[in-house]
Design an enzyme around this catalytic site. Structure first.
Site, PDB file in Angstrom:
ATOM      1  N   GLU A  56      37.819  13.828  64.982  1.00 46.98           N
ATOM      2  CA  GLU A  56      38.780  13.511  64.154  1.00 46.98           C
ATOM      3  C   GLU A  56      38.654  11.695  63.874  1.00 46.98           C
ATOM      4  O   GLU A  56      39.430  11.214  64.640  1.00 46.98           O
ATOM      5  CB  GLU A  56      40.083  14.130  64.743  1.00 46.98           C
ATOM      6  CG  GLU A  56      40.171  15.411  65.133  1.00 46.98           C
ATOM      7  CD  GLU A  56      41.860  15.921  64.829  1.00 46.98           C
ATOM      8  OE1 GLU A  56      41.977  16.904  63.948  1.00 46.98           O
ATOM      9  OE2 GLU A  56      42.542  15.566  65.629  1.00 46.98           O
ATOM     10  N   HIS A  88      44.312  14.130  71.597  1.00 47.01           N
ATOM     11  CA  HIS A  88      44.814  13.648  70.390  1.00 47.01           C
ATOM     12  C   HIS A  88      45.082  12.282  69.811  1.00 47.01           C
ATOM     13  O   HIS A  88      45.642  11.790  70.642  1.00 47.01           O
ATOM     14  CB  HIS A  88      45.856  14.744  69.754  1.00 47.01           C
ATOM     15  CG  HIS A  88      46.005  14.637  68.224  1.00 47.01           C
ATOM     16  ND1 HIS A  88      46.533  13.817  67.400  1.00 47.01           N
ATOM     17  CD2 HIS A  88      45.670  15.883  67.427  1.00 47.01           C
ATOM     18  CE1 HIS A  88      46.742  14.039  66.137  1.00 47.01           C
ATOM     19  NE2 HIS A  88      45.923  15.275  66.000  1.00 47.01           N
TER      20      HIS A  88
HETATM   21  P1  PGA Z   1      46.032  16.735  59.168  1.00 46.75           P
HETATM   22  O1  PGA Z   1      45.727  16.751  60.622  1.00 46.75           O
HETATM   23  O2  PGA Z   1      45.299  18.111  58.942  1.00 46.75           O
HETATM   24  O3  PGA Z   1      47.453  16.998  58.627  1.00 46.75           O
HETATM   25  O4  PGA Z   1      45.232  15.724  58.691  1.00 46.75           O
HETATM   26  C1  PGA Z   1      45.002  17.010  61.617  1.00 46.75           C
HETATM   27  C2  PGA Z   1      45.109  16.662  63.016  1.00 46.75           C
HETATM   28  O5  PGA Z   1      46.069  15.777  63.654  1.00 46.75           O
HETATM   29  O6  PGA Z   1      44.526  17.333  64.058  1.00 46.75           O
END
Ligand code: PGA
Length: 253
Positions: free
Chosen positions: A167, A97
């Site tokens: 992401e 992440h």
């Molecule tokens: P968020 O976070 O949905 O609060 O933007 C997503 C993540 O960090 O996986």
């Protein structure tokens, strides 16, 4: 046409602030959601909460962890191994992440974590994503590199146990998700990178999730027009009703 499968993952991060609240939130989500055969919902709480949440015996929610040690065993104060997570009932684990990468997690560490997860029988959800976009498309090379490094030494047959989460770092924690068209482009790009990496003859059956500011208003577009195979949801997974609403939307796709 074959019905699409969806994987909806809640990343609770460092929340909620007590075991009692974690049990309450999990129970609320469990009570509110209604799934279909092609939808799987996973909650990744802080790992200390895993045994208590498992004890609630949910038939709808699967458990996952947010990180795993890159080591198999040894003296590593504070680390938790893949086998420990597995024995605490995690089926999935988020790896790489951007919030962990920001603490200095390297591509080599991500790769070691992926390998540890796979050998313990956990499904890694490998997070990749650029910090910013540029007109020359350098961000594509960046994401490609992250994918290739994460998969180094991983066998083709392990692909069935791997999930990717795209992401874009600038969308995480913001109030603006990436537009559906770009989500679609990245999903194709990631699949193509995997095909090239393993020299596959056809597209692998691998889920590419989207994460970053997902909410009940944008989820439909991301999964519909954006063609994402699922979602990695931060803040909105702490709101039982909203998380459940997102899953209801998935049912209409
Ligand atoms: P968020 O976070 O949905 O609060 O933007 C997503 C993540 O960090 O996986």
């Amino acid at each position: 046409m074959k019905s699409r499968n969806f994987l909806i993952v809640g990343n609770w991060k460092m929340n909620p602030d007590s075991l009692t609240r974690a049990v309450k939130l999990f129970s609320e989500i469990d009570k509110n959601i209604s799934l279909a055969k092609n939808i799987k919902a996973v909650i990744c709480p802080p790992s200390v909460y895993l045994p208590a949440l498992h004890a609630l015996k949910s038939k709808r929610l699967t458990l996952g962890a947010q990180d795993v040690s890159e080591f198999f065993d040894g003296s590593h104060t504070g680390e938790v191994t893949a086998a420990m997570l597995k024995s605490a009932s995690a089926h999935y684990v988020i790896v790489g992440h951007s919030e962990r990468r920001a603490y200095g997690e390297t591509d080599d560490m991500v790769n070691a974590k992926v390998q540890q997860a796979l050998s313990a029988g956990l499904k890694p959800i490998i997070c990749v994503g650029e910090e910013k976009r540029d007109e020359e498309g350098h961000y594509l090379a960046f994401v490609k590199h992250q994918i290739e490094r994460a998969l180094a030494g991983v066998s083709k047959t392990s692909l069935q146990s791997i999930v990717f989460a795209y992401e874009p770092v600038f969308a995480i924690g913001s109030n603006r998700a990436l537009d559906s068209r770009s989500v679609h482009e990245m999903s194709i790009f990631i699949k193509k990178t995997i095909v090239d990496f393993f020299r596959l003859k056809s597209l692998p059956e691998i889920s590419i999730l989207y994460g970053g500011a997902v909410d009940p208003l944008n989820a439909f577009g991301i999964l519909g027009d954006g063609q994402a195979d699922g979602l990695l949801i931060g803040r909105q997974s702490l709101e039982a009703k909203n998380f459940a609403e997102i899953i209801s939307l998935v049912k209409t796709i």
